[in-house]
Scaffold this motif. Structure first.
Motif, PDB file in Angstrom:
ATOM      1  N   GLU A 126       0.818  -1.203   0.000  1.00 19.96           N
ATOM      2  CA  GLU A 126       0.000   0.000   0.000  1.00 19.96           C
ATOM      3  C   GLU A 126       0.860   1.265   0.000  1.00 19.96           C
ATOM      4  O   GLU A 126       0.426   2.324  -0.461  1.00 19.96           O
ATOM      5  CB  GLU A 126      -0.935   0.002   1.211  1.00 19.96           C
ATOM      6  CG  GLU A 126      -2.030  -1.058   1.150  1.00 19.96           C
ATOM      7  CD  GLU A 126      -2.972  -0.972   2.321  1.00 19.96           C
ATOM      8  OE1 GLU A 126      -2.534  -0.512   3.397  1.00 19.96           O
ATOM      9  OE2 GLU A 126      -4.144  -1.342   2.168  1.00 19.96           O
ATOM     10  N   ARG A 127       2.077   1.144   0.503  1.00 20.63           N
ATOM     11  CA  ARG A 127       2.984   2.290   0.529  1.00 20.63           C
ATOM     12  C   ARG A 127       3.451   2.681  -0.873  1.00 20.63           C
ATOM     13  O   ARG A 127       4.000   3.776  -1.058  1.00 20.63           O
ATOM     14  CB  ARG A 127       4.201   1.975   1.404  1.00 20.63           C
ATOM     15  CG  ARG A 127       3.874   1.729   2.867  1.00 20.63           C
ATOM     16  CD  ARG A 127       3.725   3.010   3.635  1.00 20.63           C
ATOM     17  NE  ARG A 127       3.058   2.803   4.918  1.00 20.63           N
ATOM     18  CZ  ARG A 127       2.779   3.778   5.777  1.00 20.63           C
ATOM     19  NH1 ARG A 127       3.120   5.017   5.485  1.00 20.63           N
ATOM     20  NH2 ARG A 127       2.154   3.518   6.907  1.00 20.63           N
ATOM     21  N   ASP A 151       1.416   2.998  -3.446  1.00 23.43           N
ATOM     22  CA  ASP A 151       0.327   3.659  -4.159  1.00 23.43           C
ATOM     23  C   ASP A 151       0.267   5.127  -3.769  1.00 23.43           C
ATOM     24  O   ASP A 151      -0.117   5.467  -2.642  1.00 23.43           O
ATOM     25  CB  ASP A 151      -1.003   2.970  -3.826  1.00 23.43           C
ATOM     26  CG  ASP A 151      -2.163   3.487  -4.675  1.00 23.43           C
ATOM     27  OD1 ASP A 151      -2.007   4.564  -5.290  1.00 23.43           O
ATOM     28  OD2 ASP A 151      -3.206   2.821  -4.707  1.00 23.43           O
ATOM     29  N   THR A 183      -3.060   6.509  -2.153  1.00 25.80           N
ATOM     30  CA  THR A 183      -3.539   6.101  -0.828  1.00 25.80           C
ATOM     31  C   THR A 183      -2.521   6.315   0.277  1.00 25.80           C
ATOM     32  O   THR A 183      -2.885   6.297   1.453  1.00 25.80           O
ATOM     33  CB  THR A 183      -3.929   4.602  -0.838  1.00 25.80           C
ATOM     34  OG1 THR A 183      -2.757   3.818  -1.150  1.00 25.80           O
ATOM     35  CG2 THR A 183      -5.011   4.335  -1.863  1.00 25.80           C
ATOM     36  N   VAL A 184      -1.262   6.529  -0.080  1.00 28.22           N
ATOM     37  CA  VAL A 184      -0.227   6.577   0.947  1.00 28.22           C
ATOM     38  C   VAL A 184      -0.452   7.720   1.935  1.00 28.22           C
ATOM     39  O   VAL A 184      -0.107   7.606   3.122  1.00 28.22           O
ATOM     40  CB  VAL A 184       1.173   6.677   0.295  1.00 28.22           C
ATOM     41  CG1 VAL A 184       1.376   8.034  -0.381  1.00 28.22           C
ATOM     42  CG2 VAL A 184       2.266   6.413   1.321  1.00 28.22           C
ATOM     43  N   LEU A 191      -2.434   6.649   4.957  1.00 32.72           N
ATOM     44  CA  LEU A 191      -1.894   5.595   5.806  1.00 32.72           C
ATOM     45  C   LEU A 191      -1.278   6.187   7.069  1.00 32.72           C
ATOM     46  O   LEU A 191      -0.915   7.365   7.100  1.00 32.72           O
ATOM     47  CB  LEU A 191      -0.840   4.797   5.043  1.00 32.72           C
ATOM     48  CG  LEU A 191      -1.331   4.049   3.803  1.00 32.72           C
ATOM     49  CD1 LEU A 191      -0.161   3.362   3.100  1.00 32.72           C
ATOM     50  CD2 LEU A 191      -2.398   3.030   4.164  1.00 32.72           C
ATOM     51  N   THR A 194       4.590  -8.087   0.446  1.00 38.69           N
ATOM     52  CA  THR A 194       3.754  -7.800  -0.709  1.00 38.69           C
ATOM     53  C   THR A 194       2.670  -8.867  -0.749  1.00 38.69           C
ATOM     54  O   THR A 194       2.309  -9.426   0.300  1.00 38.69           O
ATOM     55  CB  THR A 194       4.577  -7.750  -2.006  1.00 38.69           C
ATOM     56  OG1 THR A 194       3.724  -7.380  -3.078  1.00 38.69           O
ATOM     57  CG2 THR A 194       5.270  -9.059  -2.301  1.00 38.69           C
ATOM     58  N   GLU A 236       0.996  -9.404  -7.009  1.00 37.38           N
ATOM     59  CA  GLU A 236       0.994  -7.957  -6.856  1.00 37.38           C
ATOM     60  C   GLU A 236       2.394  -7.428  -7.169  1.00 37.38           C
ATOM     61  O   GLU A 236       3.139  -8.044  -7.915  1.00 37.38           O
ATOM     62  CB  GLU A 236       0.544  -7.584  -5.431  1.00 37.38           C
ATOM     63  CG  GLU A 236      -0.876  -8.052  -5.082  1.00 37.38           C
ATOM     64  CD  GLU A 236      -1.953  -7.211  -5.744  1.00 37.38           C
ATOM     65  OE1 GLU A 236      -1.603  -6.164  -6.338  1.00 37.38           O
ATOM     66  OE2 GLU A 236      -3.134  -7.589  -5.660  1.00 37.38           O
TER      67      GLU A 236
END
Length: 318
Positions: free
Chosen positions: A21-22, A24, A27-28, A31, A46, A50
């Motif tokens: 997620e880090r 992206d 979205t980061v 977080l 991961t 992905e």
């Protein structure tokens, strides 16, 4: 915590998850902020199909002051579990290549992968020897999964905790453990598992540990998750190593009254601080006998299976 749960704490530190997620940028920003490097046990992971593990790993190294990291968990690295193939992202050489960036690393959990992400016996390994060579200062090392797992015998004055979580531990792994020179090892856990998933460890393989000739500082021994748990209990009942233990675990396996009877008929266990037998197939009467015979010992008798049932099973297999 079991293999169905993510670790919330490791090596005395809260786990902070640094995953894909880090990567992206959309979205980061939402977080949680990164904690100070030395205040967390960092899990880097991961997912299958992905982003490559190496991409997350590289971002982790540029985002966190790894020179202050003392505890690290390597989670899902995106391998094709059970396929017999790796995708080039096996973390052992990747981690070893970055050793100079982790001068304070003391604790490593290699394969913190939950059952939802992969069954334990589908976690495909390679040779983990590069880790031991690159990090001679490790004091704790945990490994989950054992398919194709290999390593050369090691020598370390620092290692105090060594744990193998497995649904079927190969004899070759135990042979390497026994051949290792670990004078200060205090805690050893071996999840022996079942033959159907590669668990072919024999009592002869365990003999050097049980005799006490190996690991002179050992204070905890776990021989767990075994289909032959009664046979192991009988061997432990007369094993010289037990006299110097503070805790003993024969948990997660197919322990029945026969194995417990062997324990009660063998050497005294009253010196133990803890005896862990959880996940067992003991009768109520035998559980009462154990408590009466060992009044000063903390005994974990949780997760009682049906002793009259037709099917006994270990806690973790596939």
């Amino acid at each position: 915590m079991g293999i169905w749960d993510r670790q919330e704490e490791y090596a005395g530190l809260p786990v902070f998850r640094f995953d894909l997620e880090r990567l992206d940028p959309e979205t980061v920003a939402d977080l949680p902020a990164l904690p100070a490097a030395g205040t967390a046990a960092w899990c880097v992971a991961t997912r299958e199909d992905e982003e490559p593990f190496g991409d997350v790993w590289d971002l982790f190294r540029t985002s966190v002051d790894t020179t202050e990291v003392t505890a690290l968990l390597i989670g899902d690295w995106g391998a094709e579990y059970g396929s017999g193939e790796q995708d080039g992202s096996y973390p052992a050489p990747i981690l070893a290549a970055a050793a100079e960036s982790f001068p304070k690393l003391e604790s490593l959990f290699f394969g913190e992968i939950t059952a939802e992400e992969s069954e334990i016996s589908w976690i495909l390994h390679e040779d983990i020897s590069p880790i031991f060579r690159a990090f001679p200062g490790l004091r704790r090392f945990d490994v989950r999964g054992s398919a194709e797992l290999a390593f050369e015998p090691i020598r370390s004055d620092e290692l105090k905790v060594l744990r193998f979580e497995s649904g079927g531990l190969p004899a070759s792994v135990v042979e390497s453990v026994v051949a290792s020179d670990l004078p200060n090892l205090e805690h050893l856990d071996l999840w022996l598992g079942v033959n159907g998933y590669g668990g072919d460890v024999s009592m002869d393989d365990l003999a050097p540990v049980l005799s006490g000739e190996r690991f002179p500082s050992l204070r905890h021994l776990g021989l767990e998750n075994a289909e032959r748990q009664d046979e192991i209990a009988a061997a432990v009942a007369s094993a010289p190593v037990v006299a110097r233990l503070e805790s003993l675990s024969l948990a997660r396996g197919m322990l029945t009254d026969a194995g417990a009877e062997a324990l009660l008929s063998g050497q005294p266990l009253t010196h133990l601080r803890k005896l862990d037998l959880h996940h067992h197939f003991l009768t109520d009467a035998m559980m009462a006998r154990l408590k009466e015979a060992l009044p000063g010992v903390e005994i974990d008798l949780g997760k009682q299976g049906d002793p009259e049932g037709s099917y006994f099973y270990v806690h973790v297999a596939e």
